[in-house]
Design a protein around this motif. Structure first.
Motif, PDB file in Angstrom:
ATOM      1  N   ALA A  77      -2.978   3.956  -1.359  1.00 41.43           N
ATOM      2  CA  ALA A  77      -3.174   2.937  -0.323  1.00 41.43           C
ATOM      3  C   ALA A  77      -4.318   3.286   0.627  1.00 41.43           C
ATOM      4  O   ALA A  77      -4.943   2.397   1.205  1.00 41.43           O
ATOM      5  N   ASP A  80      -7.453   1.511  -0.430  1.00 39.14           N
ATOM      6  CA  ASP A  80      -7.345   0.061  -0.644  1.00 39.14           C
ATOM      7  C   ASP A  80      -7.665  -0.687   0.650  1.00 39.14           C
ATOM      8  O   ASP A  80      -6.870  -0.710   1.584  1.00 39.14           O
ATOM      9  N   ASN A  82      -7.550  -3.583   1.428  1.00 40.28           N
ATOM     10  CA  ASN A  82      -6.646  -4.675   1.795  1.00 40.28           C
ATOM     11  C   ASN A  82      -5.279  -4.180   2.258  1.00 40.28           C
ATOM     12  O   ASN A  82      -4.439  -4.976   2.670  1.00 40.28           O
ATOM     13  N   SER A  83      -5.094  -2.867   2.186  1.00 40.59           N
ATOM     14  CA  SER A  83      -3.810  -2.319   2.597  1.00 40.59           C
ATOM     15  C   SER A  83      -3.814  -2.001   4.084  1.00 40.59           C
ATOM     16  O   SER A  83      -4.837  -1.608   4.648  1.00 40.59           O
ATOM     17  N   PHE A  86      -4.981   1.501   4.653  1.00 38.99           N
ATOM     18  CA  PHE A  86      -6.368   1.865   4.347  1.00 38.99           C
ATOM     19  C   PHE A  86      -6.910   2.819   5.399  1.00 38.99           C
ATOM     20  O   PHE A  86      -6.685   2.628   6.592  1.00 38.99           O
TER      21      PHE A  86
END
Length: 153
Positions: A77, A80, A82-83, A86
């Motif tokens: 994560a 990522d 979009n997490s 992040f």
DNA sequence: GCCAACGTTGGC
DNA sequence: GCCAACGTTGGC
């Protein structure tokens, strides 16, 4: 063999979610506290046992047990965008955050409430009571045994 | 929802 | 490296 306590907000992820997950296994990710990270990365080992704790909810307490089925690896994560986990400062070469995989073992019939934990002299030194905000924390074998003695399956 | 405890950030 | 400001956790 070591023992741990992992906290989770059941609205987010509950012992029931773990019990009904594929292979009753889940990635324990999203840990973004350095002390908890260090335990996960350096000490949590394959086969270690975990007390599953529900926080920030109606029935606060230990609700079951799990087992470590995969030792630390970089938490995906963090890479990522979009997490919500992040981390722009993390890279594949130098990952900052780690996760483990856990598998459900038992769900207690009734949670061992925080109040009962506080009331048990054998548990007076639990990290849970000393350091309220740590979400991954060590548990001694004696504490584990005392918890097991209080548990109804 | 409040608030205490405590972790993190950033200016100096 | 200190410390004030700020953010988050988590019990109640």
């Amino acid at each position: 063999m070591k023992y741990w306590l992992f906290k989770s907000e059941p609205d987010d992820y509950s012992i029931r979610d773990l019990a009904t997950a594929p292979e009753q296994t889940a990635k324990w990710d999203g840990i973004r506290n350095y002390q908890a990270r260090n335990f996960l990365r350096d000490q949590v080992s394959l086969g270690d046992h975990v007390l599953f704790y529900h926080s920030q909810c109606k029935h606060i307490g230990i609700v079951g047990t799990a087992e470590i089925v995969r030792a630390a690896y970089p938490d995906p994560a963090q890479f990522d965008e979009n997490s919500k986990y992040f981390d722009p400062k993390a890279s594949f070469e130098t990952p900052r955050w780690f996760c483990v995989d856990i598998k459900h073992q038992t769900s207690f019939k009734r949670e061992i409430s925080l109040a009962r934990i506080k009331a048990n002299p054998a548990l007076a030194e639990m990290v849970l009571l000393k350091q309220g905000r740590l979400s991954v924390q060590p548990v001694t074998e004696q504490e584990w045994q005392a918890i097991m003695a209080m548990a109804e399956r």
